[in-house]
Design a protein around this motif. Structure first.
Motif, short mmCIF file in Angstrom:
data_model
loop_
_atom_site.label_atom_id
_atom_site.label_comp_id
_atom_site.label_asym_id
_atom_site.label_seq_id
_atom_site.Cartn_x
_atom_site.Cartn_y
_atom_site.Cartn_z
N ALA A 49 0.82 -1.21 0.00
CA ALA A 49 0.00 0.00 0.00
C ALA A 49 0.85 1.26 0.00
N ALA A 50 1.99 1.22 0.72
CA ALA A 50 2.85 2.41 0.82
C ALA A 50 4.06 2.35 -0.11
N ARG A 51 4.23 1.24 -0.82
CA ARG A 51 5.38 1.06 -1.72
C ARG A 51 6.69 1.23 -0.96
N VAL A 52 6.81 0.47 0.10
CA VAL A 52 7.98 0.55 0.99
C VAL A 52 9.22 0.02 0.27
N LYS A 53 10.32 0.78 0.39
CA LYS A 53 11.58 0.37 -0.23
C LYS A 53 12.49 -0.36 0.76
N ALA A 54 12.46 0.06 2.03
CA ALA A 54 13.37 -0.53 3.02
C ALA A 54 12.65 -0.70 4.34
N ILE A 55 13.05 -1.72 5.08
CA ILE A 55 12.51 -1.98 6.41
C ILE A 55 13.68 -2.01 7.39
N VAL A 56 13.53 -1.28 8.50
CA VAL A 56 14.50 -1.34 9.59
C VAL A 56 13.75 -1.83 10.81
N CYS A 57 14.17 -2.97 11.35
CA CYS A 57 13.43 -3.52 12.48
C CYS A 57 14.37 -4.21 13.45
N THR A 58 13.82 -4.61 14.58
CA THR A 58 14.60 -5.29 15.59
C THR A 58 14.79 -6.76 15.22
N CYS A 59 15.94 -7.29 15.59
CA CYS A 59 16.22 -8.71 15.32
C CYS A 59 15.57 -9.61 16.35
#
Length: 550
Positions: free
Chosen positions: A129-139
């Motif tokens: 929906a947002a056309r996300v290019k990158a994800i930064v998240c917790t491991c």
């Protein structure tokens, strides 16, 4: 305070805010114009006191945020993230969230904060929906697992970056970003985002359908001057604590923009599960001065023996996120001497109605409209309601869009026009006002109960039920009835030490009859272990209504 460079305020003889205007420079950028400037002029002043789940403490200065966000900006740019790219952050309350947000602002990228409670299908929907290019998240936890499961159906996602560990197929933020320079140059004007370009986007709570994407511009941070200075009472030398995960819009109200515009310090406790007995001692230990939490958190606080805790450092307390029950208001004041200053706003706005600094709150009232917004209550034909009449809360924009209000729903013109038309943004929330202009919340437009010709707002009944000592949480909704059309139903979670029974049910019903108009009492009472909620913690009354239809 640095915000005064970009605003002009008017106050009355008692020092209360009566008007505010905003004058951001061309290509205003919070990361450069506020944080880097504070990092240059006040490098050693503390900006955040951060506490881990294990109670490990770190203190970050304005100079630290200037340096670390610059390193992160170089790091993201080196991976190909730039102006207009959409990056999702799922970082709970980890301090790397603030490094990343400021870095992405410097790049002109679009930030989407999100909760760590999302599952595969949630990520697939949001990525596409947002056309996300990158994800930064917790491991840690299951977040990265769910992201990996979503990747096969998420063609726009090119980069996966994790913090607090390493993971095969992912870049490691902590291991890599620190090698980059601690200065990041401001882009040339022709390369910088414009003031009304999208900077930040939130997925709305989605209480009735798929979440919408509310997009905010680069001037949005300035819209929180009123939130912080005139509602939270933030000022240099204080320590402000807002309870919110960074995945929600409330974090931007109380854990980032406004507090630093007021040169206040932010307190962040990176807990996994809310525990009143762990949080209450922190007020004295860290000398927290101002505090904001949703009414649910205050309800858990007042169920404890507050006399065991030293809350004397607090000088101001606020609440928002849902309607405030009078019983919570009374018990918090009895325990602390502090008046809970309620406020109202949405993901699409900043604080729009509230009890601002110097106000005289009225029991049960959200407050008065902020001078920042032209707020009204209108009927079904868009006409202003007379005092006492229930109508929809709207923001009039025929004379211009207020600073802090959203641009629209991202990539969805139809949804934007559905909510924002004829010079008015329709909040979907109902209220009434008294002769003095105080607003009293009633409920969502589809929450109003119509029974035997009466229009009944659920909140007023919930407030009475919450006064009963047996009740921890409750939700009032409509249930179908062949004679009355609809009747009032109360779904209740009991406090510790109470068990469901017919006697208790009748006791609660009689209590409501005694303390409000008898026609409002819940003819149906159901005891449950927990209430259905959105991932943002809001009660899903739509689910309760649907259950009653079966």
């Amino acid at each position: 305070m640095i915000y005064q460079r970009f605003t002009e305020e008017t106050v009355d003889e008692k020092g209360r805010l009566t008007g505010i205007s905003f004058h951001p420079p061309e290509h205003f950028n919070f990361a450069f114009d506020v944080m880097d400037e504070l990092g240059r002029t006040k490098p050693d002043e503390r900006a955040m006191v951060w506490l881990s789940e294990a109670m490990e403490e770190r203190v970050f200065t304005f100079g630290d945020f200037k340096r670390e966000s610059s390193r992160a900006a170089h790091y993201f740019a080196n991976m190909g993230i730039g102006k207009g790219d959409v990056v999702m952050l799922v970082l709970k309350r980890h301090y790397q969230f603030w490094f990343a947000v400021l870095a992405l602002h410097k790049l002109g990228a679009i930030v989407i904060p999100a909760t760590n409670q999302l599952m595969k299908k949630d990520f697939v929907y949001r990525f596409n929906a947002a056309r996300v290019k990158a994800i930064v998240c917790t491991c840690d936890g299951t977040v990265a697992d769910e992201v990996d499961l979503a990747m096969a159906e998420s063609p726009t996602v090119e980069l996966k970056i994790c913090v607090n560990g390493e993971r095969p197929g992912w870049r490691s933020f902590d291991a890599e970003y620190g090698a980059f320079p601690g200065e990041f140059p401001r882009p040339a004007p022709e390369e910088a985002p414009d003031n009304e370009d999208p900077m930040l986007m939130f997925f709305t709570s989605g209480t009735t359908g798929y979440p919408k994407i509310a997009a905010h511009s680069f001037t949005y941070p300035l819209g929180h001057v009123v939130t912080a200075r005139w509602w939270h009472n933030n000022r240099p030398g204080g320590l402000h604590f807002t309870i919110s995960d960074t995945g929600w819009g409330k974090a931007m109200w109380g854990k980032l923009y406004g507090q630093w515009l007021c040169e206040d310090c932010i307190f962040t406790y990176d807990f996994d599960r809310f525990d009143a007995n762990k949080i209450l001692p922190l007020f004295a230990k860290y000398h927290i001065t101002t505090f904001c939490a949703p009414p649910t958190m205050y309800r858990f606080f007042i169920k404890e023996d507050l006399s065991r805790y030293d809350l004397s450092s607090l000088v101001y307390s606020n609440t928002a996120g849902e309607a405030l029950n009078p019983e919570v208001f009374r018990q918090w004041k009895a325990a602390t001497g502090l008046t809970l200053m309620e406020g109202f706003g949405q993901t699409e706005t900043t604080l729009t109605v509230g009890n601002l600094l110097g106000a005289e709150p009225r029991m049960g009232a959200m407050g008065k409209p902020s001078p920042q917004y032209d707020v009204d209550i209108v009927d079904e034909n868009g006409r202003s309601c007379v005092p006492g009449a229930v109508g929809e809360i709207v923001i009039r924009t025929d004379r211009g869009k207020p600073c802090g209000m959203f641009i629209g729903y991202y990539l969805d013109e139809a949804l934007t026009k559905e909510a924002w038309h004829d010079g008015m943004y329709h909040t979907g929330d109902t209220a009434w006002r008294d002769e003095d202009g105080y607003f009293f919340f009633v409920g969502r437009t589809d929450d109003v109960i119509k029974s035997s010709g009466y229009r009944i707002g659920p909140f007023e009944i919930e407030s009475v039920i919450m006064e009963h000592p047996s009740v921890l949480e409750c939700a009032v909704t409509a249930a179908p009835d062949p004679v009355r059309g609809q009747v009032v139903k109360a779904t209740i979670v009991l406090a510790r030490g109470y068990a469901p029974s017919e006697e208790l049910k009748k006791e609660i019903q009689q209590y409501v009859k005694k303390n409000t108009a008898p026609y409002k009492y819940p003819r149906i009472v159901e005891f449950v272990e927990e209430l259905p909620k959105t991932i943002s913690g809001k009660i899903r009354r739509v689910e309760l209504r649907q259950e009653a239809q079966k």
